[in-house]
Design an enzyme around this catalytic site. Structure first.
Site, PDB file in Angstrom:
ATOM      1  N   GLN A  75       0.458  -1.000  -0.015  1.00  0.00           N
ATOM      2  CA  GLN A  75      -0.010  -0.464   0.069  1.00  0.00           C
ATOM      3  C   GLN A  75       0.854   1.294  -0.250  1.00  0.00           C
ATOM      4  O   GLN A  75       0.401   2.885  -0.069  1.00  0.00           O
ATOM      5  CB  GLN A  75      -1.220  -0.099   0.909  1.00  0.00           C
ATOM      6  CG  GLN A  75      -1.588  -1.169   1.065  1.00  0.00           C
ATOM      7  CD  GLN A  75      -3.186  -0.960   2.293  1.00  0.00           C
ATOM      8  OE1 GLN A  75      -2.779  -0.095   3.107  1.00  0.00           O
ATOM      9  NE2 GLN A  75      -3.299  -2.048   2.407  1.00  0.00           N
ATOM     10  N   CYS A  76       1.638   0.916   0.634  1.00  0.00           N
ATOM     11  CA  CYS A  76       2.819   2.712   0.623  1.00  0.00           C
ATOM     12  C   CYS A  76       4.129   2.388  -0.406  1.00  0.00           C
ATOM     13  O   CYS A  76       4.005   1.154  -0.764  1.00  0.00           O
ATOM     14  CB  CYS A  76       3.812   1.637   1.841  1.00  0.00           C
ATOM     15  SG  CYS A  76       2.598   2.239   3.634  1.00  0.00           S
TER      16      CYS A  76
END
Length: 695
Positions: free
Chosen positions: A564-565
């Protein structure tokens, strides 16, 4: 005789004018330029503050002399380095200017421009980074050998004599060029009067019409006649007594016994040109508003030389030039130049403006003279994303002189951001975190107050992320659309693929410059999107989505934290951002702008473009520190820039966007990607059956 030397008096605007001329026009050319000097008669000045050579702010560009001033002919040599300023042959500069005066006296050109008797030269160096100006004035004075001495006490004019003289001089000036004003001849034309010496009656230039004389002239018994110095050789003083003939100069010196510096050159003219060894000099020091004060003074000067034979060839143009002096002393009385630090006087904001532009303008001196800096400066940039990429892109845009930068972001500053995002600090993380868009804009203005930076807290509608608040989403869409319309270039710097879709659609529909950068762990892509070309659609360059076979969707669903990052090598964002801005500037410099064709490195040289090639895409690989330049054409089934998508957006606006965001397969069906996908599947099935039947 003692003389009052000139003191240089420079107006502050002149330094700005000199800096602008050096940066924008002269560049590396250090040839001497004309400089208009002005001096004036100011009775209220203290003697030590009189005799000032004034350099006004327009001295480099204007040639008109304001009322009440006298003209001086100057030159300024603004050298390129401080070493050249210190090491230049100053004696040669002084002699060169002095020789100009000497030659003008000998060849009679002094008569057409008597203001050459007040010539000066300025040697200067402008440190444009620190706004320090080093300069040294020289006011060349040609020596008279032997020197002139005063043989009678200075004799001031009476109030009436002064008043009538001022009127006569003013009348004469209306009919002559300003270069004549500082030097002239004056003669007393007597009526029938008694000689002041022996009381005998003299008829001198009898005036027939006594009624036309002013009461003061009648009381004085004479009238002043004024003429240019050239008339000495045409008999202006013919048949007049020596004590009634005056060689005059406008004298800015308020010392009673030390006339102004220009008298030294005037006396060279008197001896060299007119062959006189005795002369009456009138120091003209009166002004119209105080013409009855009688400040003008008559001097009788004599040179202790032998009788001057007019036929002596040594006195002509072949005579060696006498000694010349004239370098100005500084405030401490030392024979050295002066330094003015303009930062002490300038508005810090204005100083920042000029300093920001300096390095850019220096590029035009030698490296890239055809660079269009105004085009870059006036391009309004919209940055979608105020995170890592947005921070670095904004800083690079500032470096190129862009003045209008707008951020759009809906995030807040977290504690992990400041070390990677240079517009934020630790304090921005406190209290839940500042809004990135607002804080980024404020940070830019702290860095450079001259930038017009603003921030908008907006969410960009994304395919695969259904809308929960339709009214809010529509308002944010309209606000984003308004921002796109108001700006010239859109930088797509958002985290996810789907977040880049709507800005890509908007940019293509409005014909804006769209710049895109995306990061992997050790890879990046930097690209410019193509714009619509109705005349040659086959030449259109592709966008970020043109190589996709599926429409963008929710890319972070079911992803772990590391997925996600944006997990990247820390330096890769700075590299990609710098390349993106450099590509953007190259696009602006191309004659076709955003429609510029993709450059082929091996076929183009730097000389074809002010900044080199203009590629379509740059793909970087940090694992082996390499870049690959790629070009791709627009895809007719692209989910973001194809014709069907453009038509739907232009015709339906928000309704189209809402359907694209909420309905899973809408974009694929509209663009034609769905059909392409089905066609591929059919080919796979047919291929599989064919393979099995063959077996």
């Amino acid at each position: 005789m003692q003389y009052t030397p000139f003191a240089s008096d420079i107006e502050l605007p002149f330094y700005t004018s000199l800096a602008s001329l050096k940066i924008n026009h002269d560049k590396l050319d250090d040839s001497a330029r004309k400089l208009l000097g002005l001096y004036e008669i100011r009775s209220t000045d203290r003697p030590e503050a009189s005799c000032r050579m004034q350099i006004h702010g327009t001295a480099l560009t204007r040639d008109e002399v304001p009322f009440g001033y006298y003209r001086a002919e100057g030159m300024i040599k603004n050298v390129n380095t401080i070493e050249e300023y210190h090491n230049i042959d100053r004696n040669a500069l002084l002699l060169q200017t002095g020789k100009m005066i000497w030659d003008a006296i000998n060849d009679e050109t002094i008569y057409s421009c008597p203001s050459l008797l007040v010539s000066f030269i300025v040697l200067s160096f402008a440190d444009l980074k620190k706004y320090k100006f080093s300069y040294w004035f020289a006011f060349p004075a040609i020596h008279s050998a032997p020197s002139w001495t005063s043989v009678m006490d200075p004799k001031p004019l009476t109030g009436n004599e002064s008043s009538t003289l001022v009127d006569a001089v003013q009348t004469w000036r209306y009919g002559v060029d300003a270069r004549q004003h500082g030097f002239f001849l004056a003669r007393k034309d007597w009526h029938v009067v008694n000689s002041p010496s022996d009381g005998t009656v003299l008829n001198k230039a009898h005036v027939d019409n006594q009624q036309s004389l002013s009461p003061i002239a009648k009381e004085l018994g004479f009238s002043w006649k004024i003429s240019s110095i050239s008339d000495f050789e045409t008999g202006f003083f013919h048949d007049a007594l020596p004590e009634d003939c005056f060689v005059c100069f406008a004298d800015p010196s308020n010392y009673p016994d030390a006339p102004g510096w220009m008298l030294r050159n005037l006396l060279v003219l008197v001896r060299q040109r007119w062959k006189l060894n005795e002369v009456y000099i009138l120091r003209y020091r009166d002004v119209q508003s105080k013409r009855d004060q009688g400040r003008s003074v008559v001097l009788k000067l004599r040179s202790d030389t032998a009788h001057l034979d007019p036929n002596d060839s040594r006195l002509g143009s072949q005579m060696p030039m006498p000694k010349v002096t004239g370098w100005e002393r500084n405030a401490a009385g030392k024979l050295t130049g002066r330094v003015t630090n303009l930062t002490e006087y300038m508005d810090p904001r204005r100083l920042a403006d000029q300093s920001v532009d300096l390095n850019l303008k220096l590029m035009k001196w030698r490296i890239s003279p055809n660079l269009n800096l105004e085009n870059i400066k006036n391009t309004k940039c919209l940055l979608l994303g105020a995170g890592t990429l947005g921070s670095y892109v904004a800083r690079n845009l500032l470096g190129w002189g862009v003045r209008k930068i707008t951020f759009v972001d809906n995030g807040t500053v977290s504690f992990s951001n400041p070390v990677r995002q240079p517009l934020f600090g630790f304090n921005d993380c406190l209290g839940g975190g500042a809004k990135k868009a607002l804080r980024a804009a404020a940070a830019l203005e702290e860095i450079y107050p001259g930038v017009d930076a603003s921030g908008y807290v907006l969410s960009v509608p994304m395919p695969g992320h259904p809308i929960t608040d339709a009214s809010k989403a529509e308002l944010e869409f309209k606000e984003l659309k308004k921002l796109v319309d108001e700006h010239d270039a859109i930088f797509v710097l958002l985290d996810t693929r789907e977040a880049r879709w709507l800005p890509t659609v908007m940019g293509k529909a409005t014909g804006k410059i769209v710049m895109n950068a995306a990061l992997g762990f050790d890879t990046y892509v930097v690209m410019r999107h193509g714009v619509e070309n109705c005349s040659a659609p086959e030449t259109e360059l592709g966008c970020y989505f043109c190589n996709d076979v599926v429409a963008p969707a929710d890319s972070i669903k079911d992803q772990t934290l590391d997925q996600q990052c944006t997990v990247t090598r820390p330096g890769i964002a700075a590299i990609a951002s710098a390349l993106l801005v450099e590509l953007f500037v190259s696009v602006l410099q191309h004659p076709d702008g955003p429609a510029a064709p993709a450059s082929i490195p091996k076929q183009e040289s730097r000389t074809d473009h002010p900044l080199g090639i203009v590629p379509h895409q740059i793909r970087g690989f940090l694992s082996n520190f390499s870049n690959v330049i790629v070009s791709g054409k627009s895809y007719n089934c692209c989910s973001a820039c194809s014709g069907n998508i453009m038509d739907a957006y232009k015709n339906h606006g928000w309704d189209f966007v809402r359907k694209a965001v909420n309905e899973r397969n809408y974009v694929e069906e509209l663009s034609g990607l769905k059909e392409v996908s089905l066609s591929l599947k059919k080919r796979v099935v047919i291929g599989t059956k064919f393979h099995r039947s063959s077996v």
